[in-house]
Design an enzyme around this catalytic site. Structure first.
Site, short mmCIF file in Angstrom:
data_model
loop_
_atom_site.label_atom_id
_atom_site.label_comp_id
_atom_site.label_asym_id
_atom_site.label_seq_id
_atom_site.Cartn_x
_atom_site.Cartn_y
_atom_site.Cartn_z
N SER A 196 -8.63 36.21 -4.62
CA SER A 196 -9.66 37.02 -5.27
C SER A 196 -10.95 36.89 -4.49
O SER A 196 -11.20 35.87 -3.82
CB SER A 196 -9.89 36.52 -6.71
OG SER A 196 -11.04 37.11 -7.28
N TYR A 251 -11.82 29.58 -12.74
CA TYR A 251 -11.02 30.62 -12.09
C TYR A 251 -11.38 30.72 -10.62
O TYR A 251 -10.49 30.73 -9.75
CB TYR A 251 -11.24 31.97 -12.78
CG TYR A 251 -10.59 33.12 -12.06
CD1 TYR A 251 -9.22 33.32 -12.16
CD2 TYR A 251 -11.33 33.99 -11.28
CE1 TYR A 251 -8.60 34.37 -11.49
CE2 TYR A 251 -10.73 35.04 -10.61
CZ TYR A 251 -9.37 35.22 -10.71
OH TYR A 251 -8.77 36.26 -10.03
#
Length: 238
Positions: A141, A154
């Site tokens: 990501s 995250y």
């Protein structure tokens, strides 16, 4: 077909980016081995691939569970005799300030987002090393390249994935195995729709198919060439 007879494992394959990758790779001739937690969605994926004359094995399982991972890898080898491509896609995020995150939520994100990548890589690599070829694409990501408010854990898991990817690349490139991290920005999935209080408009962000096309590019480069780290952004998310 660009991936004719290439055996491809896709994790988190039942929806979103994983499903888009499985469908596109199958369209290009790959034999798909798909793992996810939701059996009903996996059955739909299998039906869609096979209705277009493709091949798809499905495994209901948890990528953070070593037994589930070993089973999926071993059954894939039993069925197809090799593994050419591994797409470590499974992942999820819980968007909260650190002080509000529970330890269980922390453990879950680390387990799926990073431990799962480790486990599948660990158990697939021996087969790729033996055949002296292979491609591993870890769907990371853009949050793995910068800090993001309310996404600390995250983001940390995706930083870990990027560091792991870079290190593994140096370990196995001598076996002609190419290892890449693909870091998308905002993607129009249920996953990203819960992010932030003011997410970008859905027609402005990336689609799962955009990420799938990029993964296909990485997987089909000439064997002498390797894309090791790629950030994929929406052109104009505002």
């Amino acid at each position: 077909m660009l991936l004719d007879n290439k055996v491809t494992i896709v994790t988190g394959a039942s929806r979103g980016i994983g499903k888009a990758i499985a469908l596109l790779f199958a369209k290009e001739g790959a034999k798909i081995s798909a793992i996810a937690r939701t059996e009903e969605d996996l059955k739909k994926l299998k039906s869609e691939i096979e209705s277009n004359n493709g091949t798809c094995l499905i495994f209901k399982g948890d990528v953070s569970n070593e037994k589930d991972v070993k089973n999926a890898v071993e059954k894939t080898i039993e069925q197809f005799g090799k593994i050419d491509i591994l797409i470590n896609n499974a992942g999820f995020g819980i968007y909260k300030p650190v002080v509000e995150l529970t330890v269980d939520e922390f453990d879950s994100m680390v387990g799926v987002n990073f431990r799962g990548v480790f486990l599948f890589t660990k158990y697939v690599l021996p087969y790729m090393m033996k055949q002296n070829s292979g491609v591993i694409i870890n769907i990371s990501s853009i949050a793995g390249t910068l800090g993001v408010k309310n996404m600390a854990v995250y983001a940390a898991t995706k930083w870990a994935v990027n560091g792991f990817t870079e290190s593994i690349m140096h370990e196995v490139r001598e076996y002609n195995i190419r290892v890449a991290s693909l870091c998308p920005g905002s993607v129009d999935t249920n996953f990203s729709n819960v992010a932030g209080s003011n997410p970008p408009a859905r027609n402005k962000v990336l689609k799962p198919e955009d990420v799938a096309q990029t993964a296909l590019l990485i997987a089909t480069l000439p064997e002498r060439a390797m894309l090791s780290h790629l950030i994929l952004r929406p052109t104009n998310p505002k």
